[in-house]
Design an enzyme around this catalytic site. Structure first.
Site, mmCIF file in Angstrom:
data_model
loop_
_atom_site.group_PDB
_atom_site.id
_atom_site.type_symbol
_atom_site.label_atom_id
_atom_site.label_comp_id
_atom_site.label_asym_id
_atom_site.label_seq_id
_atom_site.Cartn_x
_atom_site.Cartn_y
_atom_site.Cartn_z
ATOM 1 N N GLY A 53 0.814 -1.201 0.000
ATOM 2 C CA GLY A 53 0.000 0.000 0.000
ATOM 3 C C GLY A 53 0.851 1.256 0.000
ATOM 4 O O GLY A 53 1.980 1.257 0.489
ATOM 5 N N SER A 54 0.306 2.337 -0.549
ATOM 6 C CA SER A 54 0.972 3.632 -0.481
ATOM 7 C C SER A 54 0.694 4.274 0.876
ATOM 8 O O SER A 54 -0.137 3.804 1.645
ATOM 9 C CB SER A 54 0.471 4.542 -1.602
ATOM 10 O OG SER A 54 0.889 4.034 -2.841
ATOM 11 N N GLY A 55 1.419 5.342 1.160
ATOM 12 C CA GLY A 55 1.216 6.050 2.415
ATOM 13 C C GLY A 55 2.310 5.792 3.435
ATOM 14 O O GLY A 55 2.274 6.335 4.536
ATOM 15 N N HIS A 56 3.292 4.938 3.048
ATOM 16 C CA HIS A 56 4.400 4.591 3.943
ATOM 17 C C HIS A 56 5.735 5.074 3.385
ATOM 18 O O HIS A 56 6.785 4.557 3.761
ATOM 19 C CB HIS A 56 4.476 3.074 4.122
ATOM 20 C CG HIS A 56 3.211 2.454 4.608
ATOM 21 N ND1 HIS A 56 2.732 2.686 5.865
ATOM 22 C CD2 HIS A 56 2.311 1.636 4.001
ATOM 23 C CE1 HIS A 56 1.590 2.016 6.026
ATOM 24 N NE2 HIS A 56 1.304 1.385 4.900
ATOM 25 N N ASP A 109 -2.440 -7.848 0.798
ATOM 26 C CA ASP A 109 -1.265 -8.043 -0.057
ATOM 27 C C ASP A 109 -1.112 -9.513 -0.438
ATOM 28 O O ASP A 109 -0.837 -9.842 -1.595
ATOM 29 C CB ASP A 109 -0.001 -7.539 0.658
ATOM 30 C CG ASP A 109 0.017 -6.020 0.799
ATOM 31 O OD1 ASP A 109 0.007 -5.334 -0.233
ATOM 32 O OD2 ASP A 109 0.032 -5.524 1.940
ATOM 33 N N HIS A 218 -0.655 0.552 10.265
ATOM 34 C CA HIS A 218 -1.958 1.015 9.767
ATOM 35 C C HIS A 218 -2.892 1.289 10.931
ATOM 36 O O HIS A 218 -4.098 1.379 10.769
ATOM 37 C CB HIS A 218 -2.593 -0.018 8.844
ATOM 38 C CG HIS A 218 -1.678 -0.487 7.771
ATOM 39 N ND1 HIS A 218 -0.852 -1.569 7.933
ATOM 40 C CD2 HIS A 218 -1.427 0.011 6.540
ATOM 41 C CE1 HIS A 218 -0.139 -1.725 6.823
ATOM 42 N NE2 HIS A 218 -0.468 -0.777 5.969
#
Lengths: 331, 331
Positions: A53-56, A109, A218
């Protein structure tokens, strides 16, 4: 409007990719119609594909490069990349020696990467998978395969990249990457939350003087809430737990990563690093390398994680293979 | 207790230095009884000394290394290093070819670095000074010498380090470093404040939907408050002002730095970078290199700055000299 420097939230991931490729256009290109990025200079070797996921950021897009991954498949904010994107990235980096997927062990994932692997196998591309599971707070030791992946991604991806760079065949790359994952142990602590672009509420709540050990990247629940305490006390507690849950013991040799989760300053990370070094020295554990940086983040979340990566001679040789990416270097 | 991962605030700077040197012990050593760090591998060349207040990490300690500075003198949080510390660092790095001081143009720093320069001259060590003054929001163009230094430090220090590395004599190092400073133009925007370790109040206040253009890295007042707006609009405004206040024009060639001030995420910096690249392309300005990272921070302050570094052939050659430090690389 929240104070995030974005345009429309639904464009954030694509614009992040565009900004990244623009800054590094000699080395990388983005895939058309997919949120994936690949190295321009692909070599005749096992392909290393990372993602999540993006955001990391800088995880995972900052980890493609020489001695690291060849391509990255990115999902939306905190969401797995689609099987389609993973498949396209894999096909682009594949050089007839198979592809290894290395990603954090999260159910979304796992689902999408496994589906992509099936699709690729049908097209004759051999795929193997190593899921990073370094977070000792996310499941007990006997259920290592249920643990989540956090900043330990850095070491596991580094070793996969080095093994491929050295020309190892796919089964050998998989073997050492699995060993790297088995030897990587992390624990995090959260001090204050982050907010996903487009959301109005933060991803968890903590009281003014409260911290949470083991809280996930998360916002997954941690193992224990505590009152805020001085850095050294906090490190003592976290290091003790990591050592209890790991195979690291007196005489072991380790690499250390103190990873910031977003808004925790480098000053704080270095203060933590100092105490980690002292604790390990007291326990008779040898430090091969140390790094303090914010590689695996959760927006502007405050907190940090400590990772120990236990070395043997083979892993040390692979760790020493040079690696260069926009947000990581080992020279 | 605030949620800073520190021990006692008065120990924060020393412990930061200890954590830094511990992580990089093969390359650096700290001075006894002074908050200074020097390279172990000193060369027979002009010495490059940087420094300033702590609390902006990785500036300045992350900028000592190959092709960069030889030593750093650190002050307490947001306070200039003492003349004593500067003097000791200078004596340690001096190799009979003189020393250049490169630091941000703040009155406390000017006072202490000038005092150190006098002390060193009395001991026969030749010292020259270049004060970085890239912040276009801090004074009008005709008073460039009154402008403050912000993230443009990165380019000016890079050029000083490269010139010394190439073996240029002191007066030549000074000439190109001054030219680099004259060619460096930045503007920042603040979204939310940071808090200095040990303090209970943040270093400025902004409303929930308010941002401030030109606000300084210690909370110095900016030039204009605005409502929060989409990233592209904000970049348009900032780029326009930088171009108005600089010598960069159609046909110019520049390096771009999008610098995060603390808690602004890499995702946001890359989105900003994308728009900066588009604006420059629209104006017919050539981009030689781009970087988006958090080099010059103010604790967990949110916001960013945009820096344009205008190149000529000489500066481009110097920019291309490899530089390697724990928190910076140009390979």
């Amino acid at each position: 409007m929240s104070k995030k420097v974005i345009n429309h939230p639904s464009d954030a991931v694509q614009e992040t990719i565009d900004g990244f490729v623009m800054a590094n256009k000699h080395s990388y290109k983005k895939l058309e119609n997919h949120t994936g990025i690949v190295c321009k200079n692909l070599k005749d070797k096992v392909g290393v594909l990372v993602g999540g996921g993006s955001g990391h950021e800088p995880l995972f897009l900052g980890l493609i490069g020489e001695g690291l991954a060849d391509g990255v498949a990115l999902g939306n904010l905190f969401a797995a990349p689609t099987p389609d994107t993973i498949t396209e990235v894999a096909k682009t980096i594949h050089a007839d020696q198979g592809v290894i997927f290395v990603y954090g062990n999260y159910s979304g994932d796992v689902l999408n990467f496994d589906m992509a692997a099936e699709l690729l196998e049908m097209e004759g591309i051999k795929v193997e998978t190593v899921r990073v599971s370094d977070d000792i707070a996310s499941a007990p030791a006997e259920k290592k395969e249920e643990r989540r992946g956090i900043a330990g991604d850095m070491f596991v991806i580094k070793i996969a990249g080095a093994a491929a760079e050295k020309g190892m065949p796919l089964d050998e790359v998989v073997r050492v990457t699995k060993k790297a994952n088995e030897n990587t142990f992390s624990m995090g602590v959260a001090l204050s939350p982050g907010t996903i672009p487009g959301e109005t509420e933060p991803n968890f709540i903590l009281e003014e003087d409260e911290i949470e050990l083991g809280l996930g990247i998360h916002g997954e629940p941690g193992v224990e809430k505590k009152k805020m305490m001085p850095a050294d006390e906090l490190v003592n507690i976290m290091a003790e737990r990591i050592l209890e849950e790991s195979t690291v013991t007196k005489g072991s040799e380790v690499c250390v990563l103190v990873n910031g989760l977003g808004s925790t300053t480098l000053m704080e990370l270095l203060i933590v690093n100092k105490r980690v070094g002292e604790v390990l020295a007291e326990k008779g554990i040898t430090i091969y390398a140390m790094d303090a940086n914010s590689y695996c983040t959760t927006q502007e979340m405050a907190g940090f994680s400590i990772t120990l990566f236990q070395l043997d001679e083979e892993l040390k040789d692979l760790y020493d293979v040079p690696a260069i990416a926009p947000y990581y270097k080992k020279l």
